[in-house]
Design an enzyme around this catalytic site. Sequence first.
Site, mmCIF file in Angstrom:
data_model
loop_
_atom_site.group_PDB
_atom_site.id
_atom_site.type_symbol
_atom_site.label_atom_id
_atom_site.label_comp_id
_atom_site.label_asym_id
_atom_site.label_seq_id
_atom_site.Cartn_x
_atom_site.Cartn_y
_atom_site.Cartn_z
ATOM 1 C CG HIS A 171 68.394 17.666 72.709
ATOM 2 N ND1 HIS A 171 68.784 18.976 72.750
ATOM 3 C CD2 HIS A 171 67.161 17.671 72.167
ATOM 4 C CE1 HIS A 171 67.829 19.746 72.271
ATOM 5 N NE2 HIS A 171 66.822 18.970 71.917
ATOM 6 C CE1 TYR A 258 60.746 15.476 60.825
ATOM 7 C CE2 TYR A 258 61.157 13.821 62.493
ATOM 8 C CZ TYR A 258 61.250 15.124 62.065
ATOM 9 O OH TYR A 258 61.831 16.058 62.860
#
Length: 488
Positions: A171, A258
Amino acid sequence: MSFKIAIIGAGSVGFTKKLFTDLLCVPEFRDIEVALTDISQHNLDMIRAILEKIVEANGFPVKVTADTDRRRALEGAKYIISCVRVGGLEAYADDIRIPLKYGIDQCVGDTICAGGILYGQRNIPVILDFCKDIREVAAPGAKFLNYANPMAMNTWAAIEYGKVDTVGLCHGVQHGAEQIAEILGAKSVSELDYICSGINHQTWFVDLRLNGRKIGKDELVAAFEAHPVFSQQEKLRIDVLKRFGVYSTESNGHLSEYLPWYRKRPEEIARWIDMSDWIHGETGGYLRHSTETRNWFETEFPQFLASAAKPIDPARRSNEHASHILEALETGRVYRGHFNVKNNGVISNLPADAIIESPGFVDRFGINMVSGITLPEACAATCMASINVQRMSVHAAVSGDIDLLKLAVLHDPLVGAVATPEEVWQMVDEMVVAQARWLPQYADAVPAAKERLAKSSVKTRDWAGAARRNVRSIEELRAEKSALKKAV
């Protein structure tokens, strides 16, 4: 319509309730069977009670079953949804705790980075067991909808090794779009058209239109910096937007782990995160949040059960993809979303074998991806770094090759920015030994790892992280919720 849906890991109580309620918002789906399965009978009993209360309150002929025998739950299922977290909060705590000893500070640790890679090692053997069961006992051509993280690794393994028709669902795109609609002053997110493409949790808004008008980088930066809340909560995302020229779907805390630039020095972390909520970069934030949520649910279960006795309002259907995909496949009503699938040329400058997240349309013919997308070069480069880690991690998880696992962790952007090769080798040994009961593929490697740890001279430290908060008690949570109600 009458068909069977199985939900694996249904003990993720809040999320299972949301998926179930969404399904019942489709008028044609009120005569289906939903089979719940989980390794915890206690969790199954709780979620079954909640879902049966919903069915009773709405007078639908939906059948709800619950069984710890997974194969029995999957028998004849046309759709299978996975929400599993292998190892639960106990293993997850190690995903955060052990890397901290080597200076690696994660906010979430469930996608890549040291925690996400080990999470994948625990999940992939189980995912492949699911796929075997699906091939053997589910309905012919059954579709597997994976919601479990690490999304790309799980989906990659299910497609490449499990040989099951699989789509990964998240989502993040929807939440990013809601933010953008708000800062641009849209009355609702329906005024915003967008193309998001990349890989899961590193997806990029490569085209934005507000009521048909194209929104450029400068306007987007100015709108974010002028927003009284997001300008503080999303400092890192805004910085990436300024440098890359496009906005990332992922939260400030997720995105920070990340990349190799923002969490590599403890003194830098505070500059880029916001402590108003866990998702903006708090050390181990999602672990704390998950622990508090589980404790709260266990304590307040009667309240949750009572709240289930309400009529379903289709207008409050969530934007989770699962019910919309099934509705499109079964009724032909077209649904547009962003899905995790094997690339195969959809994104021109990412590898064919990678699991990408990109726009697609669903109808009776299946999920049809929009091809011919080319990412901006900086976005592609960032995605490629993660894809290379994901590929090695998947192959290591399937083969039980601990040396390949260490190489995967070594090539992780944040790990590589913080730790030396010697530290990475020891850290992986320590994590594999600590989580051995969930890592059957590494059983033969554990004794040698223990020996190396006993002889190692690599120094570690006792560090809670740059921005750690303690898990709040039930009393503290009650007081906070009460204060919020009074403030409203």
